[in-house]
Design a protein around this motif. Sequence first.
Motif, PDB file in Angstrom:
ATOM      1  N   THR A   1       0.828  -1.198   0.000  1.00  0.00           N
ATOM      2  CA  THR A   1       0.000   0.000   0.000  1.00  0.00           C
ATOM      3  C   THR A   1       0.865   1.252   0.000  1.00  0.00           C
ATOM      4  N   ALA A   2       0.633   2.112  -0.979  1.00  0.00           N
ATOM      5  CA  ALA A   2       1.436   3.324  -1.133  1.00  0.00           C
ATOM      6  C   ALA A   2       0.914   4.115  -2.326  1.00  0.00           C
ATOM      7  N   VAL A   3       1.420   5.324  -2.461  1.00  0.00           N
ATOM      8  CA  VAL A   3       1.245   6.064  -3.705  1.00  0.00           C
ATOM      9  C   VAL A   3       2.402   5.672  -4.619  1.00  0.00           C
ATOM     10  N   TYR A   4       2.071   5.289  -5.835  1.00  0.00           N
ATOM     11  CA  TYR A   4       3.072   4.844  -6.799  1.00  0.00           C
ATOM     12  C   TYR A   4       3.305   5.936  -7.842  1.00  0.00           C
ATOM     13  N   TYR A   5       4.568   6.198  -8.087  1.00  0.00           N
ATOM     14  CA  TYR A   5       4.972   7.229  -9.026  1.00  0.00           C
ATOM     15  C   TYR A   5       5.848   6.626 -10.124  1.00  0.00           C
ATOM     16  N   CYS A   6       5.688   7.125 -11.348  1.00  0.00           N
ATOM     17  CA  CYS A   6       6.677   6.815 -12.370  1.00  0.00           C
ATOM     18  C   CYS A   6       7.530   8.065 -12.579  1.00  0.00           C
ATOM     19  N   ALA A   7       8.752   7.839 -12.986  1.00  0.00           N
ATOM     20  CA  ALA A   7       9.697   8.931 -13.151  1.00  0.00           C
ATOM     21  C   ALA A   7      10.636   8.620 -14.307  1.00  0.00           C
ATOM     22  N   ALA A   8      11.179   9.679 -14.897  1.00  0.00           N
ATOM     23  CA  ALA A   8      12.043   9.529 -16.059  1.00  0.00           C
ATOM     24  C   ALA A   8      13.394  10.185 -15.840  1.00  0.00           C
ATOM     25  N   LYS A   9      14.438   9.516 -16.346  1.00  0.00           N
ATOM     26  CA  LYS A   9      15.758  10.133 -16.378  1.00  0.00           C
ATOM     27  C   LYS A   9      16.368   9.846 -17.745  1.00  0.00           C
ATOM     28  N   ARG A  10      17.032  10.826 -18.294  1.00  0.00           N
ATOM     29  CA  ARG A  10      17.631  10.648 -19.606  1.00  0.00           C
ATOM     30  C   ARG A  10      18.820   9.703 -19.484  1.00  0.00           C
ATOM     31  N   GLY A  11      18.883   8.747 -20.394  1.00  0.00           N
ATOM     32  CA  GLY A  11      19.975   7.784 -20.351  1.00  0.00           C
ATOM     33  C   GLY A  11      19.522   6.441 -20.868  1.00  0.00           C
ATOM     34  N   TYR A  12      20.386   5.443 -20.710  1.00  0.00           N
ATOM     35  CA  TYR A  12      20.111   4.129 -21.265  1.00  0.00           C
ATOM     36  C   TYR A  12      19.910   3.047 -20.211  1.00  0.00           C
ATOM     37  N   TYR A  13      20.584   3.188 -19.081  1.00  0.00           N
ATOM     38  CA  TYR A  13      20.556   2.115 -18.093  1.00  0.00           C
ATOM     39  C   TYR A  13      20.068   2.602 -16.737  1.00  0.00           C
TER      40      TYR A  13
END
Length: 125
Positions: free
Chosen positions: A91-103
């Motif tokens: 149970t939690a708030v789920y976030y997606c996030a982005a970072k520039r790069g490959y790995y």
Amino acid sequence: QLQLVESGGGLVQPGGSLRLSCVVSGFTLDYYVIGWFRQAPGKEREGVSCISSSGGSTKAADSVKGRFTISRDNARNTVWLQMNSLKPEDTAVYYCAAKRGYYCADYRRSDFGSWGQGTQVTVSS
């Protein structure tokens, strides 16, 4: 402008499943690593899973290994988190996030510059 929008959260019983989606806009997903993070009440935001820009490699926290699966379709600008065998401690708030790069590398929270607004996941009977 980079934008990430999560959806798919909700209330589910222990042992159930949910599939979270993260739809991105304003940038080409091909060049970005995507991570899923979560934050439970009173706790720090923690990394859950991460997927490389090509989708060829993934990482997952020990607490979710074997239960959660991350995937992506760059042509559809979407990343998913399939969550099975859910437990109350998920149970939690789920976030997606982005970072520039490959790995993913260590996919530290501080490495990710763009975040969605979050979606609530509640696991309870």
